[in-house]
Design a protein around this motif. Structure first.
Motif, PDB file in Angstrom:
ATOM      1  N   ASP A   1      79.210  18.273  40.703  1.00 38.69           N
ATOM      2  CA  ASP A   1      79.261  17.696  42.048  1.00 38.69           C
ATOM      3  C   ASP A   1      80.605  18.044  42.709  1.00 38.69           C
ATOM      4  OD1 ASP A   1      79.028  16.080  44.280  1.00 38.69           O
ATOM      5  OD2 ASP A   1      78.642  14.221  43.182  1.00 38.69           O
ATOM      6  N   ALA A   2      81.674  17.747  41.997  1.00 36.64           N
ATOM      7  CA  ALA A   2      83.017  18.013  42.534  1.00 36.64           C
ATOM      8  C   ALA A   2      83.251  19.509  42.748  1.00 36.64           C
ATOM      9  CB  ALA A   2      84.076  17.443  41.595  1.00 36.64           C
ATOM     10  N   ALA A   3      82.601  20.337  41.930  1.00 41.18           N
ATOM     11  CA  ALA A   3      82.778  21.784  42.042  1.00 41.18           C
ATOM     12  C   ALA A   3      82.016  22.352  43.239  1.00 41.18           C
ATOM     13  CB  ALA A   3      82.331  22.475  40.761  1.00 41.18           C
ATOM     14  N   GLY A   4      81.262  21.499  43.923  1.00 41.24           N
ATOM     15  CA  GLY A   4      80.623  21.945  45.152  1.00 41.24           C
ATOM     16  C   GLY A   4      79.160  22.337  45.037  1.00 41.24           C
ATOM     17  N   CYS A   5      78.504  21.932  43.945  1.00 40.50           N
ATOM     18  CA  CYS A   5      77.062  22.198  43.857  1.00 40.50           C
ATOM     19  C   CYS A   5      76.344  21.365  44.916  1.00 40.50           C
ATOM     20  CB  CYS A   5      76.514  21.851  42.481  1.00 40.50           C
ATOM     21  SG  CYS A   5      77.009  23.036  41.216  1.00 40.50           S
ATOM     22  N   ASP A   6      75.423  21.986  45.650  1.00 37.39           N
ATOM     23  CA  ASP A   6      74.640  21.243  46.635  1.00 37.39           C
ATOM     24  C   ASP A   6      73.556  20.426  45.952  1.00 37.39           C
ATOM     25  OD1 ASP A   6      75.824  22.399  49.126  1.00 37.39           O
ATOM     26  OD2 ASP A   6      75.093  24.249  48.203  1.00 37.39           O
ATOM     27  N   VAL A   7      72.999  21.017  44.905  1.00 36.65           N
ATOM     28  CA  VAL A   7      71.937  20.349  44.149  1.00 36.65           C
ATOM     29  C   VAL A   7      72.273  20.460  42.667  1.00 36.65           C
ATOM     30  CG1 VAL A   7      69.470  20.344  43.566  1.00 36.65           C
ATOM     31  CG2 VAL A   7      70.197  20.975  45.887  1.00 36.65           C
ATOM     32  N   VAL A   8      72.111  19.363  41.932  1.00 31.89           N
ATOM     33  CA  VAL A   8      72.215  19.430  40.478  1.00 31.89           C
ATOM     34  C   VAL A   8      70.876  19.004  39.896  1.00 31.89           C
ATOM     35  CG1 VAL A   8      73.364  18.583  38.390  1.00 31.89           C
ATOM     36  CG2 VAL A   8      74.692  18.930  40.480  1.00 31.89           C
ATOM     37  N   ILE A   9      70.312  19.873  39.069  1.00 30.46           N
ATOM     38  CA  ILE A   9      69.045  19.556  38.401  1.00 30.46           C
ATOM     39  C   ILE A   9      69.357  19.118  36.976  1.00 30.46           C
ATOM     40  CG2 ILE A   9      66.851  20.492  37.576  1.00 30.46           C
ATOM     41  CD1 ILE A   9      66.951  22.517  39.870  1.00 30.46           C
ATOM     42  N   ILE A  10      68.884  17.924  36.626  1.00 30.06           N
ATOM     43  CA  ILE A  10      69.007  17.472  35.234  1.00 30.06           C
ATOM     44  C   ILE A  10      67.631  17.601  34.604  1.00 30.06           C
ATOM     45  CG2 ILE A  10      69.737  15.612  33.698  1.00 30.06           C
ATOM     46  CD1 ILE A  10      71.307  14.383  35.909  1.00 30.06           C
ATOM     47  N   GLU A  11      67.533  18.438  33.605  1.00 30.54           N
ATOM     48  CA  GLU A  11      66.233  18.716  32.993  1.00 30.54           C
ATOM     49  C   GLU A  11      66.242  18.266  31.542  1.00 30.54           C
ATOM     50  OE1 GLU A  11      65.605  22.915  32.285  1.00 30.54           O
ATOM     51  OE2 GLU A  11      64.118  22.313  30.799  1.00 30.54           O
ATOM     52  N   THR A  12      65.162  17.623  31.096  1.00 33.89           N
ATOM     53  CA  THR A  12      65.088  17.294  29.664  1.00 33.89           C
ATOM     54  C   THR A  12      64.309  18.338  28.926  1.00 33.89           C
ATOM     55  OG1 THR A  12      63.142  15.966  30.126  1.00 33.89           O
ATOM     56  CG2 THR A  12      65.168  14.796  29.553  1.00 33.89           C
ATOM     57  N   VAL A  13      64.773  18.656  27.766  1.00 31.24           N
ATOM     58  CA  VAL A  13      64.006  19.493  26.872  1.00 31.24           C
ATOM     59  C   VAL A  13      63.309  18.589  25.868  1.00 31.24           C
ATOM     60  CG1 VAL A  13      64.154  21.371  25.198  1.00 31.24           C
ATOM     61  CG2 VAL A  13      65.571  21.384  27.252  1.00 31.24           C
ATOM     62  N   GLY A  14      64.019  17.610  25.391  1.00 29.59           N
ATOM     63  CA  GLY A  14      63.431  16.637  24.477  1.00 29.59           C
ATOM     64  C   GLY A  14      62.515  15.672  25.207  1.00 29.59           C
ATOM     65  N   VAL A  15      61.833  14.823  24.457  1.00 33.14           N
ATOM     66  CA  VAL A  15      60.916  13.892  25.085  1.00 33.14           C
ATOM     67  C   VAL A  15      61.175  12.451  24.679  1.00 33.14           C
ATOM     68  CG1 VAL A  15      59.036  15.494  25.443  1.00 33.14           C
ATOM     69  CG2 VAL A  15      59.253  14.353  23.250  1.00 33.14           C
ATOM     70  N   GLY A  16      62.325  12.212  24.080  1.00 32.29           N
ATOM     71  CA  GLY A  16      62.635  10.840  23.690  1.00 32.29           C
ATOM     72  C   GLY A  16      62.872   9.969  24.911  1.00 32.29           C
ATOM     73  N   GLN A  17      62.753   8.668  24.703  1.00 30.05           N
ATOM     74  CA  GLN A  17      62.959   7.732  25.797  1.00 30.05           C
ATOM     75  C   GLN A  17      64.360   7.869  26.377  1.00 30.05           C
ATOM     76  OE1 GLN A  17      60.551   5.729  27.089  1.00 30.05           O
ATOM     77  NE2 GLN A  17      62.071   5.419  28.693  1.00 30.05           N
ATOM     78  N   SER A  18      65.312   8.145  25.495  1.00 30.02           N
ATOM     79  CA  SER A  18      66.704   8.244  25.915  1.00 30.02           C
ATOM     80  C   SER A  18      66.895   9.365  26.915  1.00 30.02           C
ATOM     81  CB  SER A  18      67.568   8.537  24.702  1.00 30.02           C
ATOM     82  OG  SER A  18      67.012   9.643  24.006  1.00 30.02           O
ATOM     83  N   GLU A  19      66.260  10.506  26.647  1.00 28.49           N
ATOM     84  CA  GLU A  19      66.400  11.633  27.562  1.00 28.49           C
ATOM     85  C   GLU A  19      65.744  11.294  28.901  1.00 28.49           C
ATOM     86  OE1 GLU A  19      64.677  13.513  24.162  1.00 28.49           O
ATOM     87  OE2 GLU A  19      66.219  12.022  23.786  1.00 28.49           O
ATOM     88  N   VAL A  20      64.604  10.620  28.817  1.00 26.04           N
ATOM     89  CA  VAL A  20      63.944  10.201  30.048  1.00 26.04           C
ATOM     90  C   VAL A  20      64.853   9.263  30.835  1.00 26.04           C
ATOM     91  CG1 VAL A  20      61.995   8.930  31.019  1.00 26.04           C
ATOM     92  CG2 VAL A  20      61.615  10.518  29.136  1.00 26.04           C
ATOM     93  N   ASP A  21      65.511   8.348  30.120  1.00 25.62           N
ATOM     94  CA  ASP A  21      66.430   7.417  30.783  1.00 25.62           C
ATOM     95  C   ASP A  21      67.530   8.172  31.518  1.00 25.62           C
ATOM     96  OD1 ASP A  21      64.999   5.339  29.793  1.00 25.62           O
ATOM     97  OD2 ASP A  21      66.395   4.828  28.202  1.00 25.62           O
ATOM     98  N   ILE A  22      68.053   9.205  30.875  1.00 26.91           N
ATOM     99  CA  ILE A  22      69.155   9.953  31.468  1.00 26.91           C
ATOM    100  C   ILE A  22      68.685  10.703  32.711  1.00 26.91           C
ATOM    101  CG2 ILE A  22      70.726  11.902  31.087  1.00 26.91           C
ATOM    102  CD1 ILE A  22      70.921  10.837  28.136  1.00 26.91           C
TER     103      ILE A  22
END
Lengths: 322, 322
Positions: free
Chosen positions: A139-160
Motif C-alpha cells: 500500500d505504502a509503495a503505491g500499489c493501486d490494488v492489492v490482491i490477497i489470494e489463498t492457496v490453502g483452504v483452511g479457515q485461517s487463510e479464509v479469515d485472512i
C-alpha cells in the motif's frame, strides 16, 4: 554487505517501484527485525490508499489463474498491482518477490506488479500478523490494488483473505465436495461470486445453486443488502475478467454509500492490532523464567498431576509477576 | 431439563460408554462453560492412557475412508476407539457424537466407537484449545485409541494432528500437486507414510518418490533415527490396514525405547497450556474497557494516525493496568 540502515530512503525507493526495496521492507515487517517498529511507524501515514481484494475458493477452482488474469486486466488499465499469495504449506518462507509462482510468471518482469508468497512454517498467528504488514508495505509503495489470494483452504487463510475490502469467492462447475466445503466457511465471506471454467458442463447448474444459496442467506448490513453478484469466467482465456473487476467496483461503490468501507477497515485494523498483541503476549508466555516455567507446568500436565487450565492460569500469573 | 450438575456422575457414565455422557463432557470443555475448570480438574488424573494417532494428508487421499477402516480393524481387536475429525470448514459446530460423518456411519451404532467433528467458526485458537480437551475426555472415558483426523489441509490442522503420539500421512498415487503441497508442511510431521488407493496406476512411483524424499530428510531424534515406513493400502477394501496398525505399533515401541513418547506428550501438554493461556489473554484484550480500548485504537490505526505495533503495545498496557 552491511550498510547504514535508512528507512525513509528504503520507503522512497519502494515508492519508485524498486522491487528490491519493497522486498526488503516486507522482510523487515515479516521477520520481526529490530527495525520493525520503526518501519511500521514510518509506513502508517502512507497507508489506506490501496484497494484490497481477497480471492478464495476450494482447490481446483482456478485461484492462481484468476489472480493472474485480474493482474493482466488491471495492468491494461494502468494500475500498479500487488499480490500476496497466502500459502501456509509453501516451502518458500518469505519467497522471492518476483516470479516465485509459476502461474504468475508472465508478470515477473513487469515493474508495475509485486508478487509475494506469504508462507509460514510456524503457527498461524505468524501469518495473521505478517499478512497485514506486507499489505501495508505494498500500500505504502503505491500499489493501486492489492490482491490477497489463498492457496490453502483452511479457515485461517479464509479469515485472512476476508480482511480485504472486497472478497471474491471462486467456484468451478461440478466440484460437488468443493461446493459442500465452500458452503460452510467460504460462502459467507463472499462479496462477489465467480464461477470459473464457465465453458465446462454444469456451469449453469453451479450458478443456479449459488443463486439459491444466496437467496437463503443474504447478508444484512445496516439494514441495506448487498446483492452478491455471480460472474462467469474462463480465466485461462481472460473471459469475464473485466466483469469481475466491474463487480468489485460496484461493491466498492455500494460500500462507500453505506459506510461499510470504513467499518471494514476499522475491523481489519482491530484484527491486526489484536493479532500483534496476542503474538507479543505469546512470546512473553514462552519466555517466562527462560521458558522453564512452561516446561515445568507441561511436565505436571503430561503426568496428570495438573489440569491444563490451572497450568495456564499459573503461567499467566508468572508473566504478570515477571 | 435442568438438573443438578454432577461431574463425577457424568464421568462415571462416560466411562461406562454412555455416548450422551461423553458428548456432554466434550461440550462442557468446548463451549467454555462455567464448569470447564471443574471438569478439566476432574479429568486430569484419568488421562494419559489412550494411544493417540493423527491422520493427515492432501484432499482426495482418502482420509475418512482410511480412518473408518482403521476403526473397523481396531474394533475387531476389541479396542475402544475415539475419533476426532478436525474440520474447520464444517457447518457442524460441535456436531453430533455419533454418525455425524457419512463415511463413518457404519460405526454409528457401535457403542465402542465415539466420533466427534471438531469444527470452529471462530478463529483458530479455538480449535487449538478445544481439540486437546476433547481428546482428554475420550481418553478419560476409556478409549484405547483416539484417532485425530484432519479434513482440512491448513497448516493449523496439520499442527493439531501432529500433536498425536504417532502421525500418519496419507497420500494417493498421481496426486501431483497434492504431493507438492504435502512435501512442504505435511511430510515433515509423518511418522508413518501410507500410500492409499495402491491399486491405482502410479502407486509404485509414489512410493519411490517418498523413499527418495525420506532419504533426503530423515528426522534425527536424540541421535537415533526412526525410519518412516511406507505402507500401501486400499482402504476402501480394508487392504493393508492391519499393516498400518503394525507400523503404528512399531513406532510406538521405538518411541518408548528412545524416551520419545514422554517428550511428545510433554510437548503436547506445553502446546495445550500455551494455547489456553493465549486464548485467555486474547479474551482479556478484547474486554479491556468493555472492548472500547481496542475499538478506539483500531480507528486511529485505520486512519493512519497510529501504527499497529504501537497500538498493540498500548492495548497490552491497558490489560496490565485493568
Amino acid at each position: 554487505m552491511a550498510r547504514t540502515f535508512d528507512i525513509s530512503d528504503l520507503i522512497d525507493r519502494a515508492r519508485r517501484s524498486e522491487p528490491r526495496a519493497v522486498a526488503r521492507l516486507i522482510s523487515l515487517v515479516e521477520d520481526n527485525s529490530p527495525h520493525l517498529r520503526e518501519v511500521a511507524a514510518a509506513l502508517a501515514p502512507l497507508t489506506g490508499r490501496a484497494e484490497v481484494v481477497g480471492i478464495t475458493g476450494p482447490p481446483g477452482a482456478g485461484k492462481s489463474t484468476s489472480t493472474s488474469a485480474l493482474v493482466t486486466s488491471l495492468r491494461a488499465k494502468g494500475k500498479r498491482v500487488g499480490v500476496l499469495a497466502i500459502d501456509p504449506s509453501s516451502p518458500f518462507s518469505g519467497g522471492a518477490l518476483l516470479g516465485d509462482r509459476i502461474r504468475m510468471q508472465e508478470h515477473a518482469t513487469d515493474p508495475g506488479v509485486f508478487i509475494r508468497s506469504m508462507a509460514t512454517r510456524g503457527h498461524l498467528g505468524g501469518l495473521a500478523v505478517a499478512t497485514p504488514q506486507a499489505l501495508r508495505v505494498l500500500d505504502a509503495a503505491g500499489c493501486d490494488v492489492v490482491i490477497i489470494e489463498t492457496v490453502g483452504v483452511g479457515q485461517s487463510e479464509v479469515d485472512i483473505v476476508s480482511l480485504a475490502d472486497t472478497t471474491v469467492v471462486l467456484l468451478a462447475p461440478g466440484m460437488g465436495d468443493g461446493i459442500q466445503a465452500a458452503k460452510a466457511g467460504i460462502l459467507e465471506v463472499a462479496d462477489v461470486f465467480v464461477v470459473n471454467k464457465a465453458d465446462r458442463d454444469g456451469a449453469d447448474a453451479t450458478v443456479r445453486d449459488l443463486k439459491y444459496m444466496i437467496s437463503l442467506g443474504r447478508r444484512e448490513i445496516r439494514g441495506a443488502k448487498w446483492r452478491q453478484p455471480i460472474v462467469k469466467t474462463v480465466a485461462s482465456r481472460g473471459e469475464g475478467v473485466d466483469e469481475v473487476l466491474d463487480a468489485i467496483a460496484s461493491h466498492r461503490q455500494w460500500m462507500a454509500e453505506h459506510g461499510e468501507l470504513e467499518d471494514r477497515r476499522r475491523a481489519r485494523a482491530a484484527g491486526e492490532v489484536e493479532a500483534i498483541a496476542v503474538e507479543t503476549l505469546r512470546a512473553r508466555l514462552g519466555d517466562v523464567h527462560g521458558g522453564d516455567k512452561l516446561e515445568r507446568l507441561a511436565k505436571q500436565v503430561a503426568a496428570g498431576d495438573l489440569d491444563p487450565y490451572a497450568a495456564a492460569d499459573s503461567l499467566i500469573e508468572a508473566v504478570r509477576a515477571d
